[in-house]
Design an enzyme around this catalytic site. Structure first.
Site, PDB file in Angstrom:
ATOM      1  N   SER A  21      -5.028  -3.005  -9.307  1.00  0.00           N
ATOM      2  CA  SER A  21      -6.438  -3.010  -9.408  1.00  0.00           C
ATOM      3  C   SER A  21      -7.117  -4.282  -9.943  1.00  0.00           C
ATOM      4  O   SER A  21      -8.269  -4.219 -10.402  1.00  0.00           O
ATOM      5  CB  SER A  21      -7.255  -1.742  -9.744  1.00  0.00           C
ATOM      6  OG  SER A  21      -6.752  -0.799  -9.132  1.00  0.00           O
ATOM      7  N   GLU A  27      -6.948   2.724 -15.118  1.00  0.00           N
ATOM      8  CA  GLU A  27      -7.338   2.961 -13.790  1.00  0.00           C
ATOM      9  C   GLU A  27      -7.767   4.536 -13.949  1.00  0.00           C
ATOM     10  O   GLU A  27      -7.818   5.086 -12.666  1.00  0.00           O
ATOM     11  CB  GLU A  27      -6.366   2.547 -12.638  1.00  0.00           C
ATOM     12  CG  GLU A  27      -5.983   1.056 -12.485  1.00  0.00           C
ATOM     13  CD  GLU A  27      -5.147   0.542 -11.519  1.00  0.00           C
ATOM     14  OE1 GLU A  27      -5.521   0.796 -10.280  1.00  0.00           O
ATOM     15  OE2 GLU A  27      -4.170   0.579 -11.913  1.00  0.00           O
ATOM     16  N   GLY A  29      -6.186   3.397  -3.425  1.00  0.00           N
ATOM     17  CA  GLY A  29      -7.154   4.179  -4.009  1.00  0.00           C
ATOM     18  C   GLY A  29      -7.730   5.049  -2.712  1.00  0.00           C
ATOM     19  O   GLY A  29      -7.606   4.578  -1.614  1.00  0.00           O
ATOM     20  N   ASP A  81      -2.004  -6.696  -0.187  1.00  0.00           N
ATOM     21  CA  ASP A  81      -2.910  -7.784  -0.355  1.00  0.00           C
ATOM     22  C   ASP A  81      -2.740  -9.105   0.032  1.00  0.00           C
ATOM     23  O   ASP A  81      -1.609  -9.341  -0.627  1.00  0.00           O
ATOM     24  CB  ASP A  81      -3.623  -7.587  -1.702  1.00  0.00           C
ATOM     25  CG  ASP A  81      -4.108  -6.332  -2.115  1.00  0.00           C
ATOM     26  OD1 ASP A  81      -4.619  -5.754  -1.137  1.00  0.00           O
ATOM     27  OD2 ASP A  81      -4.100  -5.802  -3.342  1.00  0.00           O
ATOM     28  N   ARG A 129      -0.758  -0.361   0.568  1.00  0.00           N
ATOM     29  CA  ARG A 129      -1.966  -1.445   0.995  1.00  0.00           C
ATOM     30  C   ARG A 129      -1.326  -2.802   0.395  1.00  0.00           C
ATOM     31  O   ARG A 129      -1.090  -2.911  -0.635  1.00  0.00           O
ATOM     32  CB  ARG A 129      -3.189  -1.170   0.249  1.00  0.00           C
ATOM     33  CG  ARG A 129      -4.431  -1.868   0.860  1.00  0.00           C
ATOM     34  CD  ARG A 129      -5.734  -1.757   0.230  1.00  0.00           C
ATOM     35  NE  ARG A 129      -5.578  -2.897  -1.264  1.00  0.00           N
ATOM     36  CZ  ARG A 129      -5.648  -2.223  -2.347  1.00  0.00           C
ATOM     37  NH1 ARG A 129      -5.719  -1.027  -2.840  1.00  0.00           N
ATOM     38  NH2 ARG A 129      -5.424  -2.906  -3.550  1.00  0.00           N
ATOM     39  N   GLU A 170       0.708  -8.761  -3.283  1.00  0.00           N
ATOM     40  CA  GLU A 170       1.404  -7.670  -3.634  1.00  0.00           C
ATOM     41  C   GLU A 170       1.160  -6.497  -2.817  1.00  0.00           C
ATOM     42  O   GLU A 170       0.532  -6.481  -1.827  1.00  0.00           O
ATOM     43  CB  GLU A 170       0.567  -7.255  -5.234  1.00  0.00           C
ATOM     44  CG  GLU A 170      -0.822  -6.880  -4.960  1.00  0.00           C
ATOM     45  CD  GLU A 170      -1.289  -6.514  -6.345  1.00  0.00           C
ATOM     46  OE1 GLU A 170      -0.730  -5.425  -7.037  1.00  0.00           O
ATOM     47  OE2 GLU A 170      -2.461  -6.964  -6.880  1.00  0.00           O
ATOM     48  N   TYR A 210     -14.617  -1.687  -7.563  1.00  0.00           N
ATOM     49  CA  TYR A 210     -15.148  -0.227  -7.555  1.00  0.00           C
ATOM     50  C   TYR A 210     -16.550   0.037  -8.000  1.00  0.00           C
ATOM     51  O   TYR A 210     -17.166   0.956  -8.236  1.00  0.00           O
ATOM     52  CB  TYR A 210     -14.231   0.301  -8.729  1.00  0.00           C
ATOM     53  CG  TYR A 210     -12.770   0.592  -8.206  1.00  0.00           C
ATOM     54  CD1 TYR A 210     -12.406   1.103  -7.150  1.00  0.00           C
ATOM     55  CD2 TYR A 210     -12.143  -0.495  -9.051  1.00  0.00           C
ATOM     56  CE1 TYR A 210     -10.882   1.212  -7.012  1.00  0.00           C
ATOM     57  CE2 TYR A 210     -10.333  -0.073  -8.774  1.00  0.00           C
ATOM     58  CZ  TYR A 210     -10.047   0.602  -7.729  1.00  0.00           C
ATOM     59  OH  TYR A 210      -8.646   0.420  -7.252  1.00  0.00           O
ATOM     60  N   ASN A 236       0.471  -2.342  -3.003  1.00  0.00           N
ATOM     61  CA  ASN A 236       0.120  -1.164  -3.536  1.00  0.00           C
ATOM     62  C   ASN A 236       0.768   0.228  -2.906  1.00  0.00           C
ATOM     63  O   ASN A 236       0.445   0.486  -1.904  1.00  0.00           O
ATOM     64  CB  ASN A 236      -1.220  -1.067  -3.655  1.00  0.00           C
ATOM     65  CG  ASN A 236      -1.825  -2.545  -4.261  1.00  0.00           C
ATOM     66  OD1 ASN A 236      -2.255  -2.482  -5.609  1.00  0.00           O
ATOM     67  ND2 ASN A 236      -2.384  -3.419  -3.327  1.00  0.00           N
TER      68      ASN A 236
END
Length: 324
Positions: A145, A18, A278, A256, A254, A272, A215, A274
């Site tokens: 990601s 990443e 980002g 998900d 964050r 998960e 992205y 994070n």
């Protein structure tokens, strides 16, 4: 208000899969800080000399804009702890646990956070048979990601066939996590300073929210806030906030989710958490913050202010609440 004369090092880049996204995040953060009047902002692309370079730079605080390992797994956090330098986002132990999807389950599931059942398998074993019934998801245990994720179905699409000569995560990772595929909607919740912001639904045009979909501009539609029932949104926001606290996250995280809308609230599954979300123009945390009236620059400054203040200390309280 954060002192504008503080020396802030924005740590970014690194060597993970990443790297490019991290550079975009870091450059955006640095630009926002300068626009808000911070006079001493240094952008640092992490390499093997990062410890020496940080020592020479002598920052007052580090904005950790790294994604993936070693910037998201506790390694860099441990280095900064040893140097007694404050930094944004989660600490060493939290980062090490949250990046490992199985360890995350071990912490959260006993406290009532619903996550898909799964098992860790050696990639070599996939060539002789399926680890669980199809459809299922294969993903690296310690990546973010959607790097290296495959959906294995009976229909011959993503992740098919599994073999030494076919492309898939089994070619790049020795061990993978196999989880039952949860049909339905892809959703996410940002938590900032311990409080959930809102729910965003992600509608990738290729039906799979992979690295490219995350992205690449125009590949995924973001519906913010998500057009879902209020009780489902409330359930996700509660799970995200409790997970943030139980893991000991600080700054922004964050969470998900997948939601099987045929099962109602019982179909909400956390995938998960994070700890280094980002900060690019397409990133979800800045988008949700903006929806809640927090500009990108305000978000960046708030993360730095929390880092300087010592961060979130609500983990023990969250554990006690689940025991009550």
């Amino acid at each position: 208000m954060v002192d504008r004369d503080l020396h802030i090092v924005v740590l970014m880049g690194g060597r993970s899969a990443e790297r490019t996204i991290s550079l975009m995040s870091g450059q955006g953060v640095a630009a926002a800080l300068r626009e808000r009047g911070f006079t001493r902002v240094t952008e640092l692309d992490m390499d093997r000399e990062v410890g020496v370079r940080l020592f020479d730079l002598d920052p007052d605080v580090v904005f950790n804009a790294l994604h993936g390992t070693p910037g998201e797994d506790g390694t860099v956090q441990g280095l900064l702890d040893l140097m007694a330098v404050p930094y944004t986002h989660s600490g060493c132990t939290t980062s090490a646990i949250a990046i490992d999807k199985q360890l995350t389950k071990a912490v959260l599931v006993p406290h009532g956070i619903r996550m898909p059942a799964g098992k860790v398998v050696d990639s070599e074993s996939l060539y002789t048979g399926d680890p669980i019934a199809r459809p299922y998801v294969l993903k690296p245990v310690n990546e973010g990601s959607s790097v290296g994720v495959a959906i294995v179905t009976d229909g011959g699409n993503m992740g098919q066939p599994i073999g030494r000569d076919s492309e898939g995560p089994w070619k790049h990772f020795e061990r993978l996590l196999a989880e039952p595929f949860v049909r339905g909607k892809e959703l996410t919740v940002a938590v900032l300073g311990g409080k959930p912001l809102c729910v965003t639904e992600l509608k990738p045009h290729n039906d799979f929210y992979d690295f490219e979909a995350k992205y690449t501009d125009g590949v995924t539609e973001h519906v913010c806030p998500a057009e879902i029932p209020a009780d489902i949104a409330a359930s996700m926001m509660d799970m995200a906030a409790r997970s943030h606290a139980l893991l000991g996250c600080k700054g922004a995280s964050r969470s998900d989710f997948r939601w099987d809308d045929e099962q109602g609230e019982a179909g909400v599954f956390l995938l998960e958490v994070n700890t280094q979300p980002g900060m690019t123009p397409l990133s979800l945390v800045p988008e949700q913050a903006r929806h809640c009236g927090i500009s990108y620059g305000e978000l960046v400054e708030q993360l730095i202010a929390e880092a300087l203040a010592g961060g979130d200390t609500k983990r023990a309280e969250a554990i006690e609440e689940t025991r009550a």
